[in-house]
Design a protein around this motif. Structure first.
Motif, short mmCIF file in Angstrom:
data_model
loop_
_atom_site.label_atom_id
_atom_site.label_comp_id
_atom_site.label_asym_id
_atom_site.label_seq_id
_atom_site.Cartn_x
_atom_site.Cartn_y
_atom_site.Cartn_z
N TRP A 1 0.82 -1.22 0.00
CA TRP A 1 0.00 0.00 0.00
C TRP A 1 0.86 1.27 0.00
CZ3 TRP A 1 -5.31 -1.62 0.55
CH2 TRP A 1 -6.21 -0.64 0.12
N PRO A 2 2.00 1.29 0.70
CA PRO A 2 2.87 2.46 0.57
C PRO A 2 3.26 2.74 -0.89
CG PRO A 2 3.56 1.15 2.44
CD PRO A 2 2.51 0.34 1.72
N SER A 3 3.45 1.71 -1.68
CA SER A 3 3.75 1.91 -3.10
C SER A 3 2.52 2.41 -3.86
CB SER A 3 4.21 0.59 -3.74
OG SER A 3 5.31 0.07 -3.06
N PHE A 4 1.37 1.94 -3.46
CA PHE A 4 0.12 2.35 -4.11
C PHE A 4 -0.10 3.85 -3.94
CE2 PHE A 4 -4.49 2.82 -4.47
CZ PHE A 4 -4.84 1.91 -5.45
N ASN A 5 -0.04 4.30 -2.70
CA ASN A 5 -0.30 5.72 -2.44
C ASN A 5 0.76 6.62 -3.06
OD1 ASN A 5 -2.69 5.26 -1.13
ND2 ASN A 5 -1.89 5.52 0.93
N SER A 6 1.98 6.12 -3.19
CA SER A 6 3.07 6.97 -3.69
C SER A 6 3.37 6.77 -5.17
CB SER A 6 4.34 6.70 -2.88
OG SER A 6 4.83 5.40 -3.14
N ALA A 7 2.62 5.91 -5.85
CA ALA A 7 3.02 5.53 -7.21
C ALA A 7 3.02 6.70 -8.19
CB ALA A 7 2.13 4.40 -7.73
N ILE A 8 2.09 7.64 -8.04
CA ILE A 8 2.08 8.75 -9.01
C ILE A 8 2.27 10.12 -8.37
CG2 ILE A 8 0.79 7.66 -10.89
CD1 ILE A 8 -1.69 9.22 -9.73
N THR A 9 2.78 10.17 -7.16
CA THR A 9 3.10 11.47 -6.57
C THR A 9 4.32 12.06 -7.27
OG1 THR A 9 4.57 10.46 -4.97
CG2 THR A 9 2.29 10.75 -4.29
N PRO A 10 4.57 13.36 -7.09
CA PRO A 10 5.82 13.93 -7.62
C PRO A 10 7.03 13.23 -6.98
CG PRO A 10 4.32 15.67 -6.93
CD PRO A 10 3.73 14.38 -6.46
N HIS A 11 8.16 13.27 -7.69
CA HIS A 11 9.36 12.56 -7.23
C HIS A 11 10.02 13.23 -6.03
CE1 HIS A 11 9.26 9.59 -10.28
NE2 HIS A 11 9.36 10.45 -11.28
N GLY A 12 10.96 12.52 -5.44
CA GLY A 12 11.79 13.05 -4.37
C GLY A 12 11.16 12.89 -3.00
N ASP A 13 11.30 13.91 -2.17
CA ASP A 13 10.81 13.79 -0.79
C ASP A 13 9.31 13.51 -0.72
OD1 ASP A 13 10.99 16.82 -1.63
OD2 ASP A 13 9.42 16.73 -0.13
N ILE A 14 8.57 13.96 -1.72
CA ILE A 14 7.11 13.76 -1.66
C ILE A 14 6.77 12.28 -1.77
CG2 ILE A 14 4.90 14.32 -2.76
CD1 ILE A 14 6.22 16.95 -3.70
N GLN A 15 7.40 11.61 -2.73
CA GLN A 15 7.13 10.18 -2.90
C GLN A 15 7.63 9.41 -1.66
OE1 GLN A 15 8.52 8.81 -6.73
NE2 GLN A 15 7.17 7.04 -6.69
N HIS A 16 8.77 9.80 -1.18
CA HIS A 16 9.36 9.20 0.02
C HIS A 16 8.40 9.33 1.21
CE1 HIS A 16 13.58 8.68 2.13
NE2 HIS A 16 12.65 7.93 2.68
N ARG A 17 7.91 10.55 1.41
CA ARG A 17 7.01 10.83 2.55
C ARG A 17 5.70 10.07 2.43
NH1 ARG A 17 7.41 16.18 2.16
NH2 ARG A 17 5.53 16.61 1.00
#
Lengths: 443, 443, 443
Positions: free
Chosen positions: B233-249
């Motif tokens: 699920w962490p990959s699901f929520n972050s799959a299309i966020t902007p790169h860098g700290d945002i995806q990490h967070r």
């Protein structure tokens, strides 16, 4: 539960220990870390190689997907034969763990034939070794239930060598493209396995193991294998392509091919069943043919449109194969294809080789831009596209030749071994009845 | 094992072939490779685009995690209904393979409405198509056991279109943030499915299939689905966020939300059971609510502390839903929610939308630094945070409206089709008794 | 199905809620995003940190592999005890979700002891927390079937603290290398668990649950756990090593060690069985010992040759342990090692520590080039290799000491709790008979 004889008790341990000791010695003599893997590299050369550009980060996630396909995918796919549940997972594991070590050596040896020097290992050699292992496991699917573990190990030794020779001829001598292995992995593995199973023909092989209470769970276990193969096939086809848009495109094309293949599989499975029901064996296998059939062309500019047509055809061919060709092979040619590898890997592999040749024919500077040299180095250097297509076609013929002739040669070695083994174990009566099913060896 | 009628025998193959042929034609006409996927790009533009900075390497591992959630996660989660084991895995596979192709077209069409040109495909479109597919599978969970495969394909056609329209309104017109799809995927999918199942109400639907000998294995199979959804699920929520700290967070926040949700699920499940036992259905489903409830806010500076509070609440709400709201929906509103999607996706989705609105309200330049423009482009350009929060709230209302009204409209189409189908198949007596359970079609 | 008492009904919910509330408060007080995770970072510092070089992209795929090992790998590995199928998957899930939160706090607290400031979380803290969780689950494997969920949570609290203290002493005070945790994770987890199970000795623990109709499926479920652990162990050992060639080498060495270990496992399993059969328990467990035994040395220049020797020995030791040492431990020392963690984690962990010490001894500038400072910072700054090897050896002794002494102390707390619990629930007769098996709590 048959009691295995003393001879059997010693045969497998001795084979495993002897093979592993030989492998370890050869690794000690001939193998060293690749540039990207070794601390020494930084010492010898003065290039400040940026750690974040290590091949590891651009290959390892694909490698792990391929690794899951080999151990979970192939292992569980074959559990649909409920009787061979243990065997398929357990011996898949043994054969794969052995083959990937041997493949590292044989592939590496052939790569250094021209240049000399030691065999270099790194994430690329790991992927190539897993690919070769995949081909062995395809053949394993054709003979499942007919060979002992030691026979399978013997078969694996020969197959790894023949696979590597064929791969070397195709990729290095003929300059063919086959990143996802339509020819080198699938066609080769399927026809090699079919030749072996032909010689091991058993008229009384019991196939009436379908209608029992555990088939339900066996089929769900098999779906685990199917789905992992299906989901990760884009990684498989793209694992060793050049980086950048080519790897991206390869994954994308495979994804669409598989999606189209799935609909065609469901359609033809229901169409060919007298009661309109779906056959789980079709779904578990034919839905994957779209990945096989794009093993050569996925890195080319085949477009999603082209990929989907190929996938649709592959699914249809594969289901038709299960319905009409498998019974024909068994009744007329005495080829008992336990898992139907001819339908999943054989025919779709040939289709993939043909698609690859046709797509090569259309390769132009216009479509590939400045990446033409990365996809088709030969065309880029004034080799006509038609010559590339010709090489692709010749590669298919070479693969079929080596698989079929190699299979016959190997099968006689394995078969001889088989007779010795049966004699040696003749005293155990239960052994003769059901004992050659490798599953019996697992307690 | 009911014998399906001739009409049924042809209906599914014709639907699959017709849909796939239409898809292939539309792909041929309207789709082309995205910039990062095409060799031509290097030809047309002169930028020397570094191969190692291809989007593929920064999105594909997340894509594969999402892909596993869609095919293994959703497919196996529903096997807990032992009776529908085949159906859930087998039809999940068919519906998903179809929906991801259609979603590519519909989402792509809406994206090009403003700009014109062809639909571009690449790893981002693959993730978005899988997201839309996820929403369809959520609805599938609500109607499982009540529809035929052809009805499900019909429902998927309508749902993919409505999903894409709703997503377009939220993300492009209202400028809402919803990277993990609390609103677009979960709330939409759940309430759409609930409307459909409402109309398909069957008073005599047998739910007494829990206490039989295979539930043990069914529950372990279902845990495979649960755990893959939970882990990825962490990959699901972050799959299309902007790169860098945002995806990490985004990944980090989701990870903590899920962990807290799991403890709350175990606590409330034991608390609400009269004998203090844990209910496997709660564990299989409610423990995932923490991912749903952070679908909107995970990319924001909600902190691990905030994420854990949200996760804890989501788990509690979800278990309470299974215990009190599902029986109420069935007895009073005649909504039979087969897999409890209202508890896993409906209520936690609404919670997620509210949490997203509140967290937006607190967005300041101080907390987001120079990344404010990446997370909240509108706030960054002098839009007050309260307006963003308002847009988030309006988005929830729009989503509920389109899901509920759309569901009613679609369900009447599907229902009409259903009546025709039942008439057409009325002659097969066995068919009428149990035949509409799609599981019967698999042999 | 024993009916749990009211006391039991409240004990687990209260424990879960209390622990989670405490965790949330501590996270609120003490935790903040790491540099790479926070939008504020871009605000405070002026460095334009390139989004594509965020640690997320170089650690997260490995993290997800580790995550799968923790939740699927450990959870399913233990399903081979068919009786504990639910428990092993269900409580593995609860204990892991709790432990990773607590580990984040305790490890983070120890890391900030020198520097002060808040605890920073990011993908590295997520991997470290999962590692600590792995150690708890190893101990869980030793006591499976003998403790209630609340006792397991209590044990987890103490073990997370002791694990973190031991890890801090080894890595920060003694400057030992142990990236894959041969000592910190495996040796510690195994011997801690063995001490706990020693005190919880039950003379009548029923172990005759092997020969029943479901063992077939239980063994295939367990193979899912085994194979995921086996496939992803290269990611486990390399997850927190320095980037570049070191991470690449760690994965490669582990891959070869595991392959060699698998052949040795099959060989010794067949050799030691009176009938020459393979024991599924050996295959499920011993084949993984090659990963454990390379937990310390995998990042060093041990070569594939060295890795394969270590893997071969580890497999042999592990099978011999199942055959000879486990019965001895139970009959003579009254240590009932339910899952055989001594054979998979205990002895191979000690072997790994010794291999690490020996390999350190051979570390020279010549072999490691300019990466010596990354692998062995101390040797790089004029610390002799023999001193590093000494520190590695001392680290093993410290680990064994803390695990054994810590285990005794903790077990008395847990045991006291156990007596209270049994008294409190003494009225429920069925509870006393079989009720302490946590499986009974799942319905």
């Amino acid at each position: 539960m048959a009691s295995a004889s003393t001879s059997m008790r010693l045969r497998l341990p001795i084979a495993c220990i002897a093979l592993e000791v030989i492998l370890i010695i050869l690794f000690g003599v001939a193998v060293e870390y690749d540039h990207d893997v070794s601390g020494e590299a930084g010492h010898k050369t003065n290039t400040t190689h940026h750690d974040y550009e290590n091949e590891f980060y651009y290959r390892y996630p694909s490698f792990q997907d391929v690794h899951v396909m080999i151990f979970i995918g192939f292992g569980f796919l074959m559990t649909f034969l409920q009787r061979y549940g243990f065997s398929s997972v357990g011996f898949n594991f043994l054969i794969a763990a052995f083959s990937l070590q041997l493949a590292t050596l044989v592939q590496g040896f052939l790569h250094t034939i021209m240049t000399g020097g030691k065999i270099h290992v790194g994430v690329e050699s790991m992927i190539n070794a897993d690919f070769c292992t995949g081909s062995v496991l395809i053949s394993f699917g054709a003979v499942l239930g007919k060979t002992s573990p030691v026979q399978m190990l013997t078969m694996a030794v020969f197959e790894v060598i023949l696979f590597s020779v064929n791969e070397f001829i195709l990729l290095c001598l003929l300059n063919a493209k086959d990143a996802g292995g339509s020819m080198t992995i699938h066609t080769f593995g399927a026809y090699f396995g079919l030749m072996v199973t032909r010689v091991l023909y058993r008229p009384n092989l019991d196939k009436s193991n379908k209608k029992n209470s555990s088939v339900y769970h066996s089929d769900i276990f098999a779906m685990i294998g199917t789905l992992y193969l299906w989901m990760f096939w884009p990684s498989f086809n793209s694992a060793i392509t050049p980086h950048g848009d080519i790897q991206h495109r390869t994954a994308l094309n495979t994804y669409y091919s598989l999606a189209a293949c799935t609909l065609s599989t469901y359609a033809f499975s229901a169409l060919l069943n007298h009661e309109g029901k779906l056959d789980m064996v079709h779904i578990q296998n034919a839905a994957l043919a779209g990945g096989v059939a794009l093993g050569t062309a996925a890195e080319m500019m085949i477009t999603p449109f082209g990929s989907m047509i190929v996938g649709f055809l592959a699914g249809a061919i594969s289901v038709l194969g299960y319905r009409f060709i498998t019974p024909f092979l068994e009744s007329k040619l005495k080829i008992q294809d336990t898992c139907g590898v001819h339908n999943l890997h054989g025919m779709p592999g040939i289709l993939g080789a043909i698609v690859g040749a046709i797509t090569s024919l259309a390769a132009t500077k216009e479509h590939y831009g400045n990446r033409l040299s990365a996809v088709f180095p030969k065309i880029s250097s004034d080799f006509p596209a038609s010559a590339q297509a010709g090489m692709q076609a010749i590669s298919l013929v070479v693969t079929l030749g080596i698989a079929l002739i190699g299979g016959i040669i190997v099968v006689h070695s394995v078969s001889r071994l088989s007779h010795e083994e049966e004699e040696g174990e003749g005293r155990g009566k239960e052994r003769r009845v059901g004992g050659t099913f490798p599953g019996d060896v697992l307690s």
